[in-house]
Write an enzyme that holds these catalytic residues in place. Sequence first.
Site, short mmCIF file in Angstrom:
data_model
loop_
_atom_site.label_atom_id
_atom_site.label_comp_id
_atom_site.label_asym_id
_atom_site.label_seq_id
_atom_site.Cartn_x
_atom_site.Cartn_y
_atom_site.Cartn_z
N GLY A 1 4.29 -0.97 5.32
CA GLY A 1 5.03 -1.43 6.49
C GLY A 1 6.27 -0.59 6.79
O GLY A 1 7.02 -0.89 7.70
N THR B 1 5.46 2.75 9.46
CA THR B 1 5.02 2.17 10.73
C THR B 1 6.18 1.58 11.51
O THR B 1 6.12 1.48 12.72
CB THR B 1 3.93 1.11 10.46
OG1 THR B 1 2.97 1.70 9.58
CG2 THR B 1 3.22 0.72 11.73
N CYS C 1 -0.37 -2.63 10.91
CA CYS C 1 -0.49 -2.74 9.46
C CYS C 1 -0.62 -1.36 8.84
O CYS C 1 -1.36 -0.51 9.32
CB CYS C 1 -1.72 -3.56 9.06
SG CYS C 1 -1.47 -5.34 9.18
N CYS C 2 0.11 -1.17 7.76
CA CYS C 2 -0.05 0.05 6.97
C CYS C 2 0.04 -0.36 5.51
O CYS C 2 0.04 -1.54 5.19
CB CYS C 2 0.98 1.10 7.36
SG CYS C 2 2.67 0.62 7.03
N SER C 3 0.16 0.60 4.61
CA SER C 3 0.14 0.21 3.20
C SER C 3 1.38 -0.57 2.81
O SER C 3 1.29 -1.54 2.09
CB SER C 3 -0.08 1.42 2.30
OG SER C 3 0.70 2.51 2.71
#
Length: 102
Positions: A11, A14, A7-9
């Site tokens: 997607g 990543t 998960c990132c801010s």
Amino acid sequence: MKKILLCCSAGMSTSMLVKKMEQAAESRGMDCKIEAQPVSVFEDAIQEFDVCLLGPQVRFQLDELRKTASQYGKQIDAISPMAYGMMKGEEVLDQAIYLMSD
């Protein structure tokens, strides 16, 4: 099959790391499903995965997300900024495997 969620801010960044992790898993002969999703869909997404790793941009949400993950019996941790920045797929895959073996 091991299912790993990153998960990132949003997607986006990543998804490059996902490719590196998939290559690492393939070279080890591991059957993995690895996906990048925005942190906004975490609660729904974690139910489908064995483990979640957070990108450095959202690591400040780790404690809050850990509560949700534990409700589903799932492990979560943050990816080290160094491993993330250098796109170290092997290292991040190892971290996910370690969390699943808990």
